[in-house]
Every structure is written in structure tokens, then in C-alpha cells.
Scaffold this active site. Structure first.
Site, PDB file in Angstrom:
ATOM      1  NE  ARG A 172      -1.048   0.971   4.722  1.00 33.64           N
ATOM      2  CZ  ARG A 172      -1.217   0.514   5.950  1.00 33.64           C
ATOM      3  NH1 ARG A 172      -1.850  -0.596   6.158  1.00 33.64           N
ATOM      4  NH2 ARG A 172      -0.771   1.206   6.987  1.00 33.64           N
ATOM      5  NE  ARG A 176       1.428   9.115  -5.685  1.00 31.14           N
ATOM      6  CZ  ARG A 176       1.306   9.754  -4.533  1.00 31.14           C
ATOM      7  NH1 ARG A 176       2.109  10.729  -4.231  1.00 31.14           N
ATOM      8  NH2 ARG A 176       0.352   9.397  -3.713  1.00 31.14           N
ATOM      9  NE  ARG A 249       5.128  -3.700  16.885  1.00 31.33           N
ATOM     10  CZ  ARG A 249       6.075  -4.201  17.658  1.00 31.33           C
ATOM     11  NH1 ARG A 249       5.927  -5.338  18.283  1.00 31.33           N
ATOM     12  NH2 ARG A 249       7.232  -3.576  17.773  1.00 31.33           N
ATOM     13  NE  ARG A 280       4.246   7.673  12.896  1.00 30.31           N
ATOM     14  CZ  ARG A 280       3.196   7.298  12.170  1.00 30.31           C
ATOM     15  NH1 ARG A 280       3.175   7.509  10.871  1.00 30.31           N
ATOM     16  NH2 ARG A 280       2.163   6.733  12.728  1.00 30.31           N
ATOM     17  CD  GLU A 300       3.730   6.858  16.166  1.00 28.56           C
ATOM     18  OE1 GLU A 300       3.340   8.018  15.922  1.00 28.56           O
ATOM     19  OE2 GLU A 300       3.382   5.872  15.492  1.00 28.56           O
ATOM     20  CE1 TYR A 348      -4.925   1.996  11.980  1.00 23.18           C
ATOM     21  CE2 TYR A 348      -5.681   2.124   9.717  1.00 23.18           C
ATOM     22  CZ  TYR A 348      -5.148   2.718  10.834  1.00 23.18           C
ATOM     23  OH  TYR A 348      -4.861   4.067  10.812  1.00 23.18           O
ATOM     24  CG  ASP A 350      -7.175   5.183   7.744  1.00 25.42           C
ATOM     25  OD1 ASP A 350      -6.458   5.361   8.746  1.00 25.42           O
ATOM     26  OD2 ASP A 350      -6.706   4.991   6.600  1.00 25.42           O
TER      27      ASP A 350
HETATM   28  P1  FAD Z   1     -11.643   4.273  19.525  1.00 22.28           P
HETATM   29  O1  FAD Z   1     -11.268   5.618  19.038  1.00 22.28           O
HETATM   30  O2  FAD Z   1     -10.572   3.407  20.073  1.00 22.28           O
HETATM   31  O3  FAD Z   1     -12.804   4.409  20.577  1.00 22.28           O
HETATM   32  C1  FAD Z   1     -13.202   3.373  21.453  1.00 22.28           C
HETATM   33  C2  FAD Z   1     -13.462   3.997  22.812  1.00 22.28           C
HETATM   34  O4  FAD Z   1     -14.037   3.011  23.679  1.00 22.28           O
HETATM   35  C3  FAD Z   1     -12.184   4.469  23.498  1.00 22.28           C
HETATM   36  O5  FAD Z   1     -12.320   5.804  23.899  1.00 22.28           O
HETATM   37  C4  FAD Z   1     -12.042   3.520  24.694  1.00 22.28           C
HETATM   38  O6  FAD Z   1     -11.448   4.145  25.832  1.00 22.28           O
HETATM   39  C5  FAD Z   1     -13.484   3.147  24.960  1.00 22.28           C
HETATM   40  N1  FAD Z   1     -13.623   1.871  25.655  1.00 22.28           N
HETATM   41  C6  FAD Z   1     -13.037   0.691  25.320  1.00 22.28           C
HETATM   42  N2  FAD Z   1     -13.377  -0.263  26.209  1.00 22.28           N
HETATM   43  C7  FAD Z   1     -14.193   0.327  27.121  1.00 22.28           C
HETATM   44  C8  FAD Z   1     -14.835  -0.144  28.284  1.00 22.28           C
HETATM   45  N3  FAD Z   1     -14.703  -1.409  28.708  1.00 22.28           N
HETATM   46  N4  FAD Z   1     -15.605   0.716  29.003  1.00 22.28           N
HETATM   47  C9  FAD Z   1     -15.731   2.020  28.611  1.00 22.28           C
HETATM   48  N5  FAD Z   1     -15.127   2.521  27.512  1.00 22.28           N
HETATM   49  C10 FAD Z   1     -14.366   1.680  26.770  1.00 22.28           C
HETATM   50  N6  FAD Z   1      -7.207   7.243  10.977  1.00 22.28           N
HETATM   51  C11 FAD Z   1      -7.170   8.110   9.931  1.00 22.28           C
HETATM   52  O7  FAD Z   1      -8.165   8.265   9.222  1.00 22.28           O
HETATM   53  N7  FAD Z   1      -6.045   8.849   9.667  1.00 22.28           N
HETATM   54  C12 FAD Z   1      -4.916   8.735  10.420  1.00 22.28           C
HETATM   55  O8  FAD Z   1      -3.919   9.413  10.146  1.00 22.28           O
HETATM   56  C13 FAD Z   1      -4.930   7.821  11.508  1.00 22.28           C
HETATM   57  N8  FAD Z   1      -3.838   7.666  12.277  1.00 22.28           N
HETATM   58  C14 FAD Z   1      -3.860   6.768  13.292  1.00 22.28           C
HETATM   59  C15 FAD Z   1      -2.702   6.624  14.034  1.00 22.28           C
HETATM   60  C16 FAD Z   1      -2.665   5.708  15.081  1.00 22.28           C
HETATM   61  C17 FAD Z   1      -1.423   5.563  15.893  1.00 22.28           C
HETATM   62  C18 FAD Z   1      -3.814   4.917  15.354  1.00 22.28           C
HETATM   63  C19 FAD Z   1      -3.788   3.891  16.455  1.00 22.28           C
HETATM   64  C20 FAD Z   1      -4.970   5.068  14.617  1.00 22.28           C
HETATM   65  C21 FAD Z   1      -5.005   5.999  13.577  1.00 22.28           C
HETATM   66  N9  FAD Z   1      -6.152   6.190  12.816  1.00 22.28           N
HETATM   67  C22 FAD Z   1      -6.129   7.081  11.767  1.00 22.28           C
HETATM   68  C23 FAD Z   1      -7.393   5.403  13.069  1.00 22.28           C
HETATM   69  C24 FAD Z   1      -8.406   6.087  14.019  1.00 22.28           C
HETATM   70  O9  FAD Z   1      -7.805   6.272  15.273  1.00 22.28           O
HETATM   71  C25 FAD Z   1      -9.639   5.172  14.148  1.00 22.28           C
HETATM   72  O10 FAD Z   1     -10.266   5.038  12.894  1.00 22.28           O
HETATM   73  C26 FAD Z   1     -10.703   5.641  15.144  1.00 22.28           C
HETATM   74  O11 FAD Z   1     -10.179   6.207  16.305  1.00 22.28           O
HETATM   75  C27 FAD Z   1     -11.552   4.448  15.534  1.00 22.28           C
HETATM   76  O12 FAD Z   1     -12.671   4.833  16.288  1.00 22.28           O
HETATM   77  P2  FAD Z   1     -13.394   3.775  17.227  1.00 22.28           P
HETATM   78  O13 FAD Z   1     -14.578   4.466  17.801  1.00 22.28           O
HETATM   79  O14 FAD Z   1     -13.588   2.517  16.516  1.00 22.28           O
HETATM   80  O15 FAD Z   1     -12.332   3.407  18.357  1.00 22.28           O
HETATM   81  N1  UDP Z   2       7.247   2.245   5.469  1.00 22.26           N
HETATM   82  C1  UDP Z   2       8.612   2.278   5.355  1.00 22.26           C
HETATM   83  N2  UDP Z   2       9.262   3.468   5.508  1.00 22.26           N
HETATM   84  C2  UDP Z   2       8.609   4.618   5.773  1.00 22.26           C
HETATM   85  C3  UDP Z   2       7.209   4.581   5.872  1.00 22.26           C
HETATM   86  C4  UDP Z   2       6.553   3.372   5.724  1.00 22.26           C
HETATM   87  O1  UDP Z   2       9.227   1.254   5.136  1.00 22.26           O
HETATM   88  O2  UDP Z   2       9.262   5.663   5.918  1.00 22.26           O
HETATM   89  C5  UDP Z   2       6.569   0.927   5.306  1.00 22.26           C
HETATM   90  C6  UDP Z   2       6.452   0.168   6.612  1.00 22.26           C
HETATM   91  O3  UDP Z   2       6.649  -1.198   6.326  1.00 22.26           O
HETATM   92  C7  UDP Z   2       5.039   0.402   7.036  1.00 22.26           C
HETATM   93  C8  UDP Z   2       4.309   0.453   5.697  1.00 22.26           C
HETATM   94  O4  UDP Z   2       5.256   1.061   4.811  1.00 22.26           O
HETATM   95  O5  UDP Z   2       4.562  -0.635   7.853  1.00 22.26           O
HETATM   96  C9  UDP Z   2       3.041   1.276   5.739  1.00 22.26           C
HETATM   97  O6  UDP Z   2       3.358   2.564   6.197  1.00 22.26           O
HETATM   98  P1  UDP Z   2       2.293   3.628   6.608  1.00 22.26           P
HETATM   99  O7  UDP Z   2       3.002   4.848   7.062  1.00 22.26           O
HETATM  100  O8  UDP Z   2       1.310   3.742   5.504  1.00 22.26           O
HETATM  101  O9  UDP Z   2       1.591   2.903   7.829  1.00 22.26           O
HETATM  102  P2  UDP Z   2       0.929   3.510   9.106  1.00 22.26           P
HETATM  103  O10 UDP Z   2       2.028   3.903  10.014  1.00 22.26           O
HETATM  104  O11 UDP Z   2       0.088   4.658   8.646  1.00 22.26           O
HETATM  105  O12 UDP Z   2       0.149   2.336   9.604  1.00 22.26           O
END
Ligand code: FAD
Ligand code: UDP
Length: 369
Positions: A172, A176, A249, A280, A300, A348, A350
Site C-alpha cells: 500500500r 510514483r 501491536r 517517527r 513515537e 484497523y 481509518d
Molecule cells: P476508539 O477511538 O478506540 O474508541 C473506542 C473507545 O471506547 C475508546 O475511547 C475507549 O477508551 C473506549 N472503551 C473501550 N473499552 C471500554 C470499556 N470497557 N468501558 C468504557 N469505555 C471503553 N485514521 C485516519 O483516518 N487517519 C490517520 O492518520 C490515523 N492515524 C492513526 C494513528 C494511530 C497511531 C492509530 C492507532 C490510529 C489511527 N487512525 C487514523 C485510526 C483512528 O484512530 C480510528 O479510525 C478511530 O479512532 C476508531 O474509532 P473507534 O470508535 O472505533 O475506536
Molecule cells: N514504510 C517504510 N518506511 C517509511 C514509511 C513506511 O518502510 O518511511 C513501510 C512500513 O513497512 C510500514 C508500511 O510502509 O509498515 C506502511 O506505512 P504507513 O506509514 O502507511 O503505515 P501507518 O504507520 O500509517 O500504519
């Protein structure tokens, strides 16, 4: 008659959209949230006038017009475009892999020269059908880019050797032969002005929310308050881990406030060498083009998940997927409980996926189209 129509467990994106839509339809909702804030992983906290993405950088992007229009009712989005920089020792490269990256790596100017250079490297390797991430990466961009920009980063991120990782992870990552360094292909992209938390405040303005309440601590009491439950927590925990624990993870975030206006000049800098322990550094002000006197940065680290850690990324390998399928079968038998969101669906997602999922769930549940 119970006091509420819906008990919603979790004030993240899925739970909040469901609560908002149910309330709009005249239903009475109670949200319980175990953290001390709303917003789930999208939560942003104001520090020194800067909206800090507490659970990792969140960039909104989608090609789904319905989703984009939906989220606009809660916020205005700025023109932020994700264009991360990769740092390998003291060399800086443009991401995703594009002509700027190839020019910096080899001095090539035209797409034809870049393609020839990559082909020459691929030809030396004799890989016919890539069987792991290393082979997949080399057959996409050649050994040099793999060694400098992929190997170290990926091994830190997943805690395993590239030769032991599945090829699909790297598929993914865009490659380019243009000078376009926008990380995403989507039509719409941006960061909400004022941060993500404001979106949730608006969604939940007329809804009762109890913070610092873990569903499992007072399960019977809360379940009995409402006709139905919307559960967005961990599905294995809901069913008492009877088929075992699903694996994740996790991440560690080290935040620092610095007395400087501009630390790295970009929101995201990836550290791609193995020797630097973090993957990062995020400099939050750049998501909103901030001009504050200070800056907040986050290092991070990717870590092995243990009990008590935040479950960030599901490990969707065969063993875990099979275990999840067993939980899902149980979930489908519960007619008074809706399971939704990344933890209950063990996937996972977004943000734009979650919005689409939640709206779809609402439509099915309330019988509309
Ligand atoms: P969550 O946001 O996890 O909400 C679940 C909630 O339930 C939490 O607040 C938790 O505390 C609560 N909960 C769980 N168990 C209980 C319990 N037993 N009792 C009471 N409360 C509870 N998406 C993007 O579009 N762009 C990005 O750049 C992007 N970056 C990300 C980077 C990281 C590091 C991560 C981890 C995710 C990223 N995402 C991104 C994804 C995004 O975070 C999720 O799509 C979104 O938060 C999911 O919403 P959710 O409601 O499913 O879960
Ligand atoms: N990746 C990499 N170098 C970078 C950025 C990403 O090798 O500088 C690879 C890495 O294997 C990663 C995958 O591309 O797991 C997807 O990266 P992305 O940033 O899209 O994942 P995210 O962190 O958003 O889950």
C-alpha cells in the site's frame, strides 16, 4: 421501560456517531467511557495553544463524498496535505517514493532515468514471486531504497525481520514516477480547524456522557439501564476471553514541549535507520500551520503489546483472525447488542472507514436507506 434506549460503551468515533444519530431520531442515549475524555484515539489536547494528537498523528482523508460531507457538519477542515520526510542518518528524502526521492538518491532527473535505475537494481536480485516483505520491497523500488528507507523503519514498526513479514504490508506504500509527494490518493484531505476533540464536543452536546467508567467494572448495572447496548470496546474482553486473547501491536508516545518555534519544519519525520529507537517524530503545530512561540513534539515508539497497554494495531494474522471469527459468531447471536468500531470488529479502520461503518450500521438498525 428502561431509562435509556441505548447504552453506548466508548466515546470514540463509532460510539459518538451512533449516539448522535440515535438522538436525532428521538432516542435516549447514555455513553460510558473508561478514559477521562471523549474522542477515543482521535482525541486532541490543547498544549501551549497547539492541538496535540495524543494517540498518534491523525490525518483525515477520504474519497467518499458522503463521508466527507458528513464530517463537515462538525468542523471546517484545513488544506493540510500529508507529505512526510524520511530521515536516514543525516540524509533527508521525500515520501512517499516519488521523483524527489529518486533524484536525491541517484541524481536522476526524468521518470525514464528513475525507472531505469530501479529496474537495474531489481534485475540483480532474481526475485520472481516475492514471498516476504523484503522481496516485495526490493522488487518495487530496488535494494538501495529498501536498505535506507524501508528495512530499519519496518523492522522497528513490526518488531520482526522484513524476511519474516508478509509482502502485503508494503504494497500500500505508493511508488510514483511524478513529483507528487502527497501521501494519500484520496480526493479529500485535511485536519479539522481547532482539533478533533471539538468535533466530538459538537456531536455529544445533547447527550449524557459518563467519563472514567469501565463497562466491565459495573456491567450488570449499566446493561440494565438501557434497552440495547452499542459496544465499541474489545470483543474478546466482552466474551470473557473464552477463546483466548486477541493480539495487538502497541505504541509509546514521548511528548516534549520545546522552547523553539520550529523544530523540524514538517508535521511528520520518519526515522528510517535501525539505530534510532523511535519510528517517527510528530511536530503537532504543523498540522494546523501554527505560529505559536513554542512547539510540541512526540517521539513515537512501536512496542510489543502486553496486558494493560493500549491496543493500537490488530495483528490480523491467521491465528488471530480465526480467534476473532469465533467471537464474531457469538456476537451475531446477541440480539440486544451492536458491536462496532476497531476494537469490537478487530480491524484497523481509518476514520473515514469508521464513519462509513457507523452510518451503515445506523441505516440498517433504524431501517433507512
Ligand atoms: P476508539 O477511538 O478506540 O474508541 C473506542 C473507545 O471506547 C475508546 O475511547 C475507549 O477508551 C473506549 N472503551 C473501550 N473499552 C471500554 C470499556 N470497557 N468501558 C468504557 N469505555 C471503553 N485514521 C485516519 O483516518 N487517519 C490517520 O492518520 C490515523 N492515524 C492513526 C494513528 C494511530 C497511531 C492509530 C492507532 C490510529 C489511527 N487512525 C487514523 C485510526 C483512528 O484512530 C480510528 O479510525 C478511530 O479512532 C476508531 O474509532 P473507534 O470508535 O472505533 O475506536
Ligand atoms: N514504510 C517504510 N518506511 C517509511 C514509511 C513506511 O518502510 O518511511 C513501510 C512500513 O513497512 C510500514 C508500511 O510502509 O509498515 C506502511 O506505512 P504507513 O506509514 O502507511 O503505515 P501507518 O504507520 O500509517 O500504519
Amino acid at each position: 421501560m428502561k431509562k435509556y434506549d441505548y447504552l453506548i460503551v466508548g466515546a470514540g468515533l463509532f460510539g459518538s456517531i451512533f449516539a448522535y444519530e440515535a438522538t436525532k431520531r428521538g432516542k435516549k442515549c447514555l455513553i460510558i467511557e473508561k478514559r477521562d475524555h471523549i474522542g477515543g484515539n482521535c482525541y486532541t489536547q490543547n498544549v501551549e495553544g497547539i492541538n496535540v494528537h495524543k494517540y498518534g498523528a491523525h490525518i483525515f482523508h477520504t474519497s467518499n463524498k458522503k463521508v466527507w460531507d458528513y464530517i463537515q457538519q462538525f468542523a471546517e477542515f484545513n488544506r493540510f496535505t500529508n507529505a512526510p520526510v524520511a530521515r536516514y542518518k543525516n540524509e533527508l528524502y521525500s515520501l512517499p517514493f516519488n521523483m524527489l526521492t529518486f533524484n536525491k538518491m541517484w541524481g536522476v532527473i526524468t521518470p525514464e532515468e528513475a525507472a531505469a535505475k530501479i529496474q537495474e537494481q531489481i534485475a540483480k536480485e532474481n526475485i520472481t514471486e516475492p514471498t516476504n516483505l523484503e522481496e516485495q520491497a526490493i522488487s518495487l523500488v530496488g535494494r538501495e531504497i529498501y536498505e535506507k528507507l524501508i528495512k530499519g523503519y519496518t523492522e522497528k514498526q513490526w518488531g520482526r525481520k522484513c524476511t519474516e513479514l508478509p509482502a502485503f504490508i508494503i504494497k500500500r506504500l505508493p511508488v510514483r514516477y511524478t513529483y507528487d509527494n502527497n501521501y494519500f490518493y484520496d480526493t479529500y484531505q485535511g485536519i479539522p480547524n481547532g482539533g478533533y476533540t471539538a468535533i466530538f464536543e459538537k456531536m455529544l452536546e445533547n447527550i449524557e456522557v459518563k467519563l472514567n467508567v469501565d463497562f466491565f467494572a459495573e456491567r450488570e448495572y449499566y446493561e440494565n439501564l438501557a434497552e440495547q447496548t452499542v459496544f465499541t470496546g474489545m470483543i474478546d474482553e466482552y466474551f470473557g476471553y473464552q477463546f483466548g486473547k486477541l493480539e495487538y501491536r502497541s505504541l509509546r508516545f514521548d511528548n516534549e514541549i520545546l522552547d523553539t518555534e520550529n523544530y523540524q519544519g514538517n508535521a511528520v519525520v520518519n526515522y528510517t535507520e535501525a539505530e534510532v529507537p523511535y519510528t517517527r517524530i510528530i511536530e503537532h503545530k504543523h498540522f494546523e500551520f501554527g505560529k505559536q512561540e513554542k512547539t510540541v513534539i512526540t517521539r513515537e515508539y512501536s512496542i510489543e503489546y502486553q496486558d494493560g497497554d493500549e491496543p493500537y494495531y490488530p495483528i490480523n494474522d491467521q491465528r488471530n483472525n480465526e480467534m476473532y471469527a469465533q467471537y464474531k459468531a457469538l456476537a451475531e447471536q446477541q440480539n440486544k447488542v451492536i458491536f462496532g468500531g476497531r476494537l469490537a470488529q478487530y480491524k484497523y479502520f481509518d476514520m473515514h472507514n469508521i464513519i462509513a461503518e457507523a452510518l451503515d450500521c445506523v441505516e440498517k438498525h433504524f431501517g433507512e436507506n
